[in-house]
Design an enzyme around this catalytic site. Structure first.
Site, mmCIF file in Angstrom:
data_model
loop_
_atom_site.group_PDB
_atom_site.id
_atom_site.type_symbol
_atom_site.label_atom_id
_atom_site.label_comp_id
_atom_site.label_asym_id
_atom_site.label_seq_id
_atom_site.Cartn_x
_atom_site.Cartn_y
_atom_site.Cartn_z
ATOM 1 C CG ASP A 34 32.647 52.636 17.363
ATOM 2 O OD1 ASP A 34 33.876 52.577 17.609
ATOM 3 O OD2 ASP A 34 31.790 52.990 18.194
ATOM 4 C CE1 TYR A 37 37.000 45.277 15.802
ATOM 5 C CE2 TYR A 37 34.596 45.185 15.904
ATOM 6 C CZ TYR A 37 35.829 44.641 16.207
ATOM 7 O OH TYR A 37 35.902 43.457 16.890
ATOM 8 C CG ASP A 38 30.431 48.048 13.475
ATOM 9 O OD1 ASP A 38 31.048 47.362 14.309
ATOM 10 O OD2 ASP A 38 29.604 48.929 13.762
ATOM 11 C CB SER A 83 42.130 33.057 49.385
ATOM 12 O OG SER A 83 42.304 32.336 50.569
ATOM 13 C CG LEU A 84 45.720 37.364 48.297
ATOM 14 C CD1 LEU A 84 45.389 38.705 47.665
ATOM 15 C CD2 LEU A 84 47.220 37.119 48.246
ATOM 16 C CE LYS A 117 41.568 40.889 48.473
ATOM 17 N NZ LYS A 117 40.162 40.725 48.107
ATOM 18 C CG ASP A 119 34.936 43.500 45.580
ATOM 19 O OD1 ASP A 119 35.042 42.268 45.747
ATOM 20 O OD2 ASP A 119 34.169 44.213 46.236
ATOM 21 N NE ARG A 138 40.437 30.884 45.356
ATOM 22 C CZ ARG A 138 39.973 30.580 46.561
ATOM 23 N NH1 ARG A 138 38.688 30.720 46.819
ATOM 24 N NH2 ARG A 138 40.777 30.152 47.502
ATOM 25 C CD GLU A 177 39.364 38.937 41.274
ATOM 26 O OE1 GLU A 177 40.278 38.095 41.165
ATOM 27 O OE2 GLU A 177 38.589 38.979 42.237
ATOM 28 C CE LYS A 293 49.435 39.724 43.517
ATOM 29 N NZ LYS A 293 48.941 39.554 42.153
ATOM 30 C CB CYS A 414 -4.779 53.435 47.492
ATOM 31 S SG CYS A 414 -4.423 51.758 46.945
ATOM 32 C CB CYS A 433 -2.419 53.213 44.162
ATOM 33 S SG CYS A 433 -1.223 53.191 45.503
HETATM 34 S S1 IVH Z 1 46.851 37.432 43.936
HETATM 35 C C1 IVH Z 1 48.267 33.543 45.522
HETATM 36 N N1 IVH Z 1 46.186 39.790 43.037
HETATM 37 O O1 IVH Z 1 41.541 38.549 45.981
HETATM 38 C C2 IVH Z 1 47.902 34.883 45.037
HETATM 39 N N2 IVH Z 1 44.496 38.426 43.992
HETATM 40 O O2 IVH Z 1 41.737 36.158 48.573
HETATM 41 C C3 IVH Z 1 46.469 35.001 44.993
HETATM 42 N N3 IVH Z 1 42.270 39.444 43.958
HETATM 43 O O3 IVH Z 1 40.403 35.410 45.486
HETATM 44 C C4 IVH Z 1 45.839 36.106 44.413
HETATM 45 N N4 IVH Z 1 42.874 41.318 42.997
HETATM 46 O O4 IVH Z 1 40.630 36.656 43.397
HETATM 47 C C5 IVH Z 1 45.769 38.654 43.627
HETATM 48 N N5 IVH Z 1 45.733 41.888 42.190
HETATM 49 C C6 IVH Z 1 45.312 40.763 42.761
HETATM 50 C C7 IVH Z 1 43.965 40.575 43.114
HETATM 51 C C8 IVH Z 1 43.595 39.379 43.736
HETATM 52 C C9 IVH Z 1 41.872 40.626 43.500
HETATM 53 C C10 IVH Z 1 41.387 38.460 44.611
HETATM 54 C C11 IVH Z 1 41.640 37.039 44.270
HETATM 55 C C12 IVH Z 1 41.470 36.276 45.564
HETATM 56 C C13 IVH Z 1 41.180 37.333 46.560
HETATM 57 C C14 IVH Z 1 42.042 37.184 47.788
#
Ligand code: IVH
Length: 674
Positions: A34, A37-38, A83-84, A117, A119, A138, A177, A293, A414, A433
């Site tokens: 570090d 780097y600094d 979304s998925l 996935k 979060d 988004r 994400e 996917k 109290c 208290c």
């Molecule tokens: S693919 C069209 N891959 O999950 C493909 N989404 O509704 C769309 N998310 O809002 C997304 N991890 O933000 C994809 N490995 C991942 C993901 C991911 C999290 C989120 C994404 C979306 C929600 C699904």
């Protein structure tokens, strides 16, 4: 230095810094210390200050800057951010697979990429000619808010793409994400609570909240991370498969998750999913399922999308860490700062392997907003190690509900009349208290304070309830004989507690300061204050101006600190503590004492000079603690040969790492020759 020379040096420094940033934040495998780097960073900053015309927007020095915005601009996405479709049941996955196979025909070889996935908060990043030019939330999927200043503060986001592995196309619009690692989330919440502010319910809210700050300085103070996983649109780049997309993203220096897998059967999908479930608590960030996917991008085209989600992908969610239960009672609980928190006492339920019987309702406004009453059926959520939350009430038509919850008018501990301070209800009887005193005892004994072994919540309440401790200093006058007859105590445990208190009464200055519970003063800033003032006496005399010279102390905190030391009752308590009850180890002595007292080490990988067991013994003999798991509380990770994941984790958490030479150096500093 001539301008021309300066320009060459500036470019070289930027090249080196980008290289090290990439190794550190994207690959988790840094090459330099570090400090080294600094030095590079400081040199670059100095040159840019001297030659301001050499400054460019993609310079590594330009991550945090700019004035707060008045509002966010609106940005149209390069392609809709869909979304998925999702479901937690294996049958739904089978149905998804059948639909895919039917659409593509019996001849097709179907391959899926499986990803966790994440979060967090979905974002779009746009790179033009390799330069980050735009970033957006988004939003409604078509348009989001422009948040580039905030995204630039994320160290894992390259401001310029790498070109050494693969040419960078002129326009790239990417999806990823933004997440907050669990350790960063816990630190942030600790800080917010110390400042008397509401903590975030989970890392996702914390990440989304950080991204939507108008002031990028605030975003910068909340460490975020990112994983990229999709190309929304590109000019001058084509890929055949999702696997190739992930590879390209990696080649361009972007951070890509390391858990994806390529499979071709439902069985493997189920296996991947259960594997993720098993690892969920260990990976350091929140995930809530597996994303399936279709790998072949041409086949994706053929399947198409509905207006909401693609037909070629599916989120195989985890069973939620939420459960439904009943609120048996709502109690008002008084904490060490006097804030009264409504707490829902629940019919115990198991959520993700932990039995939950109470959940916080935060404050009266929150109870009113969610309209929670005794007897209601509610959904309770537990995110990681966070205190369980009541998420919502489930409607039960036809059931007669109890009366609305009302905060008591007087303190349940109290009897003092409670006052309102913003959304908080507070007991103003700070010094007498019992509940607040018990809270202060718990805080004084907590890990970052005096770390008193045996002084848990229950014991603290018992000591106060039995009037054995009426003021903080009384704790240090306890004798085993006073404790033996208490519920839950025997001779041995009574002696142990007294020994634990005795041991903790030789305390480093910063631990003592933190333990006092001065409003706003958290564990980290207590260290800076201790280093600066070096004694309680110097600190007691300090003015607000002098306090603000300390890194991390602003005007508000300075005012609180001065106010704390001016309060006659605090002065009395402090005098009593320092009159032979607590002995402060001031920072100077700490170093001279030649010990590693209080420092936490983790050893990983092979060492040459000694075995890991020997190293452990040696460190412990100098007062250090040697543990096996790396956390944000670890002070040093010693990495020998082939160190593995603990080393990676240390770098991610910003924990100092030492190689064997470094360890020997540290020991030599303490006067130990190996
Ligand atoms: S693919 C069209 N891959 O999950 C493909 N989404 O509704 C769309 N998310 O809002 C997304 N991890 O933000 C994809 N490995 C991942 C993901 C991911 C999290 C989120 C994404 C979306 C929600 C699904």
């Amino acid at each position: 230095m001539e301008r021309k020379q300066a320009q060459e040096r500036v470019e070289e420094l930027r090249r080196q810094i980008r290289h090290h940033d990439h190794l550190y934040y994207v690959e988790d495998s840094p090459e330099v210390s570090d400090e080294a780097y600094d030095r590079l960073f400081r040199e670059l900053k100095r040159l840019e200050e001297r030659f301001p015309d050499l400054l460019t927007p993609d310079s590594p020095t330009q991550r945090v800057g700019g004035e707060p915005l008045d509002s966010f601009s609106t940005i149209e996405h390069a392609a809709p951010m869909l979304s998925l479709d999702s479901d937690p049941s294996p049958e739904a996955v089978e149905r998804f697979d059948e639909r895919v196979r039917k659409a593509l025909g019996p001849e097709a070889e179907v391959e899926y990429v499986l990803e966790p996935k994440l979060d967090g908060a979905s974002v779009e990043l746009v790179y033009e000619d390799g330069l980050l030019t735009s970033a957006a939330t988004r939003g409604d999927g078509l348009r989001g808010e422009g948040i580039i200043a905030n995204v630039k503060t994320i160290a894992a986001v390259p401001l310029r793409l790498r070109e050494d592995e693969r040419p960078v196309p002129p326009v790239l619009s990417l999806r990823g994400e933004v997440i907050m690692q669990q350790s960063a989330f816990e630190k942030l919440n600790e800080r917010l609570m110390e400042e008397g502010r509401e903590p975030f319910a989970n890392p996702r809210n914390a990440a989304a909240g950080a991204l939507r700050q108008l002031d990028p300085q605030i975003t910068a103070s909340r460490p975020l991370d990112i994983y990229l996983y999709d190309i929304l649109a590109a000019e001058g780049f084509e890929a055949d498969s999702q696997w190739e997309v992930l590879e390209a993203l990696r080649d361009w220096g972007l951070r890509v998750n390391d858990l994806p897998r390529l499979v071709d059967s439902v069985e493997q999908i189920l296996e991947y999913h259960s594997d993720l479930v098993a690892r969920r608590d260990d990976i350091g960030y929140e995930i809530d399922g597996a994303v399936i996917k279709l790998n072949d991008l041409a086949a994706r085209e053929r399947m198409g999308s509905t207006s909401h989600h693609p037909r070629w992908a599916f989120a195989f969610k985890f069973e939620p860490r939420k459960e439904v239960t009943r609120v048996a009672k709502i109690l008002a609980s008084v904490g060490r700062t006097g804030v009264v928190t409504p707490v829902a006492m629940l019919r115990p339920v198991e959520i993700g392997g932990v039995t939950v019987s109470r959940a916080t309702l935060h404050n009266r406004e929150e109870v009113a907003r969610k309209d929670i009453r005794e007897g209601d059926t509610v959904r309770v959520e537990r995110a990681g190690d966070v205190i369980p939350q009541v998420v919502e009430r489930l409607p039960q038509p036809g059931r007669k509900r109890g009366p609305e919850f009302r905060m008591p008018e007087s303190c349940p501990s109290c009897g003092t009349k409670l006052i309102e301070r913003g959304p908080f209800t507070v007991c103003p009887n700070s010094f007498d208290c019992p509940a607040q005193l018990a809270g202060r005892l718990i805080h004084l004994g907590s890990r970052n304070a005096l770390d008193i072994e045996g002084l848990g919540e229950e014991t603290a309440r018992l000591l106060v309830g039995e009037k054995l401790v009426e003021h903080l200093p009384d704790l240090f006058d306890l004798e085993p004989e006073q404790l033996v007859d208490l519920e839950g105590f025997a001779q041995k445990s009574a002696e142990n507690l007294v020994a634990g208190i005795d041991k903790a009464s030789h305390a480093e200055l910063h631990r003592f300061l933190f333990g006092l519970g001065i409003p706003e003063v958290g564990a980290t800033v207590a260290k800076s204050i201790a280093r600066h003032f070096r004694s309680v006496e110097a600190l007691r005399r300090a003015s607000e101006e002098e306090l603000q010279e300390v890194d991390g102390v602003g005007p508000k905190m300075a005012e609180q600190i001065v106010g704390f030391f001016q309060e006659p009752r605090n002065q009395k308590i402090l005098d009593q503590l320092l009159e032979g009850r607590v002995e402060i180890i001031e920072p100077d002595e700490e170093i001279e004492a030649g010990s590693l007292e209080g420092l936490k080490f983790v050893l990983t990988g092979g060492l040459e000079r000694f075995s890991r067991g020997e190293a452990k013994e040696l460190l412990e003999s100098l007062g250090a603690k040697v543990t096996s798991a790396v956390s944000a509380k670890t002070d040093y990770v010693v990495a020998g040969s082939d160190p593995g994941s603990k080393y990676d984790k240390a770098r991610k958490l910003g924990v100092t790492t030492l190689d064997e030479q470094g360890l020997l150096g540290l020991l030599a500093d303490k006067g130990v020759d190996v």
